[in-house]
Design a protein around this motif. Sequence first.
Motif, PDB file in Angstrom:
ATOM      1  N   LYS A 280      45.758 -43.888  43.798  1.00  0.00           N
ATOM      2  CA  LYS A 280      44.835 -43.448  42.949  1.00  0.00           C
ATOM      3  C   LYS A 280      45.437 -42.218  42.107  1.00  0.00           C
ATOM      4  O   LYS A 280      45.794 -41.430  42.950  1.00  0.00           O
ATOM      5  N   VAL A 281      45.282 -42.325  40.861  1.00  0.00           N
ATOM      6  CA  VAL A 281      46.116 -41.273  40.172  1.00  0.00           C
ATOM      7  C   VAL A 281      44.919 -40.333  39.254  1.00  0.00           C
ATOM      8  O   VAL A 281      44.346 -41.140  38.416  1.00  0.00           O
ATOM      9  N   GLY A 282      44.921 -39.025  39.248  1.00  0.00           N
ATOM     10  CA  GLY A 282      43.885 -38.090  38.650  1.00  0.00           C
ATOM     11  C   GLY A 282      44.441 -37.875  37.488  1.00  0.00           C
ATOM     12  O   GLY A 282      45.912 -37.172  37.353  1.00  0.00           O
ATOM     13  N   ILE A 283      44.043 -37.891  36.214  1.00  0.00           N
ATOM     14  CA  ILE A 283      44.389 -37.207  35.195  1.00  0.00           C
ATOM     15  C   ILE A 283      42.976 -36.542  34.475  1.00  0.00           C
ATOM     16  O   ILE A 283      41.847 -37.057  34.884  1.00  0.00           O
TER      17      ILE A 283
ATOM     18  N   HIS B 241      42.783 -47.770  38.788  1.00  0.00           N
ATOM     19  CA  HIS B 241      43.270 -46.721  39.764  1.00  0.00           C
ATOM     20  C   HIS B 241      43.315 -45.389  39.142  1.00  0.00           C
ATOM     21  O   HIS B 241      43.960 -44.589  40.016  1.00  0.00           O
ATOM     22  N   ILE B 242      43.000 -45.334  38.000  1.00  0.00           N
ATOM     23  CA  ILE B 242      42.892 -44.029  37.417  1.00  0.00           C
ATOM     24  C   ILE B 242      41.571 -43.420  37.563  1.00  0.00           C
ATOM     25  O   ILE B 242      40.596 -44.018  37.418  1.00  0.00           O
ATOM     26  N   ILE B 243      41.712 -42.055  38.199  1.00  0.00           N
ATOM     27  CA  ILE B 243      40.650 -41.234  38.249  1.00  0.00           C
ATOM     28  C   ILE B 243      40.441 -40.231  37.264  1.00  0.00           C
ATOM     29  O   ILE B 243      41.375 -39.353  37.166  1.00  0.00           O
ATOM     30  N   MET B 244      39.349 -39.907  36.449  1.00  0.00           N
ATOM     31  CA  MET B 244      39.261 -38.896  35.124  1.00  0.00           C
ATOM     32  C   MET B 244      38.174 -37.984  35.591  1.00  0.00           C
ATOM     33  O   MET B 244      37.164 -38.235  36.043  1.00  0.00           O
ATOM     34  N   ARG B 245      38.632 -36.786  35.133  1.00  0.00           N
ATOM     35  CA  ARG B 245      37.702 -35.812  35.391  1.00  0.00           C
ATOM     36  C   ARG B 245      37.648 -34.913  34.045  1.00  0.00           C
ATOM     37  O   ARG B 245      38.665 -34.929  33.463  1.00  0.00           O
TER      38      ARG B 245
ATOM     39  N   PRO C 162      41.491 -36.371  28.262  1.00  0.00           N
ATOM     40  CA  PRO C 162      42.164 -35.838  27.033  1.00  0.00           C
ATOM     41  C   PRO C 162      41.213 -35.597  26.022  1.00  0.00           C
ATOM     42  O   PRO C 162      41.711 -35.032  25.170  1.00  0.00           O
ATOM     43  N   ARG C 163      39.906 -35.952  25.953  1.00  0.00           N
ATOM     44  CA  ARG C 163      39.075 -35.521  25.175  1.00  0.00           C
ATOM     45  C   ARG C 163      38.585 -34.196  25.199  1.00  0.00           C
ATOM     46  O   ARG C 163      37.842 -33.455  24.306  1.00  0.00           O
ATOM     47  N   PHE C 164      38.878 -33.556  26.354  1.00  0.00           N
ATOM     48  CA  PHE C 164      38.305 -32.208  26.680  1.00  0.00           C
ATOM     49  C   PHE C 164      39.407 -31.222  27.316  1.00  0.00           C
ATOM     50  O   PHE C 164      39.323 -30.244  27.123  1.00  0.00           O
ATOM     51  N   ASP C 165      40.410 -31.881  27.597  1.00  0.00           N
ATOM     52  CA  ASP C 165      41.459 -30.996  28.527  1.00  0.00           C
ATOM     53  C   ASP C 165      42.961 -31.320  27.933  1.00  0.00           C
ATOM     54  O   ASP C 165      43.325 -32.353  27.656  1.00  0.00           O
ATOM     55  N   ALA C 166      43.631 -30.101  27.837  1.00  0.00           N
ATOM     56  CA  ALA C 166      45.036 -30.451  27.224  1.00  0.00           C
ATOM     57  C   ALA C 166      46.006 -31.250  28.165  1.00  0.00           C
ATOM     58  O   ALA C 166      47.011 -31.761  27.713  1.00  0.00           O
ATOM     59  N   ALA C 167      45.657 -30.884  29.581  1.00  0.00           N
ATOM     60  CA  ALA C 167      46.276 -31.442  30.537  1.00  0.00           C
ATOM     61  C   ALA C 167      46.032 -32.953  30.387  1.00  0.00           C
ATOM     62  O   ALA C 167      47.101 -33.711  30.918  1.00  0.00           O
ATOM     63  N   GLY C 168      45.017 -33.250  30.066  1.00  0.00           N
ATOM     64  CA  GLY C 168      44.885 -34.963  30.068  1.00  0.00           C
ATOM     65  C   GLY C 168      45.823 -35.551  28.857  1.00  0.00           C
ATOM     66  O   GLY C 168      46.592 -36.557  29.189  1.00  0.00           O
TER      67      GLY C 168
ATOM     68  N   GLY D  12      38.106 -27.199  30.474  1.00  0.00           N
ATOM     69  CA  GLY D  12      39.233 -27.859  29.781  1.00  0.00           C
ATOM     70  C   GLY D  12      39.410 -26.993  28.552  1.00  0.00           C
ATOM     71  O   GLY D  12      38.261 -26.581  27.877  1.00  0.00           O
ATOM     72  N   SER D  13      40.674 -27.181  27.757  1.00  0.00           N
ATOM     73  CA  SER D  13      40.844 -26.221  26.570  1.00  0.00           C
ATOM     74  C   SER D  13      39.973 -26.479  25.329  1.00  0.00           C
ATOM     75  O   SER D  13      39.439 -25.740  24.650  1.00  0.00           O
TER      76      SER D  13
END
Length: 333
Positions: free
Chosen positions: A145-148, A213-217, A151-157, A62-63
């Motif tokens: 189930k929604v993946g994001i 229902h949010i899945i985060m990586r 946001p602490r590590f990746d600009a897409a988040g 992640g950026s």
Amino acid sequence: MKRTVIWLCLLVVTAGMAGCAPRQKTPLLVFAAGSLIQPFNALEKAFEAQYPDVDILGEYHGSIQVMRHATDLHEKIDVVATADISLIPLLMYGSQDPETGRPYADWYLRFATNELGLAYTENSLYADEITAENWAEILTRPEVKVGIADPRFDAAGYRAMMVYWLAQDVTGQEDLFHQMFDGQFRYPVTTITEDGLTTIRVPEVLETSADAHIIMRGGSIQLIALLESGDVDYVFEYESVIRQHQLKLVEMPPELSLRDGGYQPRYQQVQVRLDFQRFASVKPEFRGEQIGYGITIPTNAPHPEEAVLFLQFLLGPEGQKIMEDHAHPLLQP
């Protein structure tokens, strides 16, 4: 991570015998955003074919994590490429190399853009129902189930959070953001609006709740495998990555895609603030804006001459064609 050695056979005259002496290639360490994996892997092959004495060693994160490898972990990196150009002045200009006392970077090039879309497969829940008009409502359904990306590590988040906030006006659903994110984390993501600017505050500890229902990586690219395996139904991802993996795509309108510079005033109505102690020396606020990818050579790069060759290759005709072949939109740097 590969380490390639080429062998040059030399005639050892003194002993009257033939032998081989190893010649180490110059390792060029390139850290880049995960959304650049496929085009940069192709760039690596083409570059090494033209410069056989250079061995590109690519790492992708992640950026924000890319920045931290340079500024917090003090790794000596030759090229840094990020999906959010604002991270370079924020984190690299604002931090000093303890060995030299110089900032980690003092220039960058804006070389590419992208847009945020929604990836899914034919097996995703409501795949036969979702459209560009109803996607926001479908994603709030608790069984979906929604993946994001984190946001602490990746600009897409943090960009996904911005899109959801901006979507409230487009869809006419004034509480859409909170329908999506309230109750999803042990410590809540909060919002405050002042003078027409909404700030989304992300807590330092961001863990999804047991029934979320949010899945985060940590990186958006990690969510692609979960999507393909059916562990998530939809993923906020860059459109270039969605096309590279031949996934189904819900395109965002230009008011939400973060691609169209003509909507810059609208994008700038929202920002994300990270409440991180690790960022004590800087103010980690990311304003909504047209997506811009940035690239630089750190001031402590161990192989700056080879790094310059890599940038020239990337920005030249062959590098630009490789980026275009991988559906990654470019900007004139």
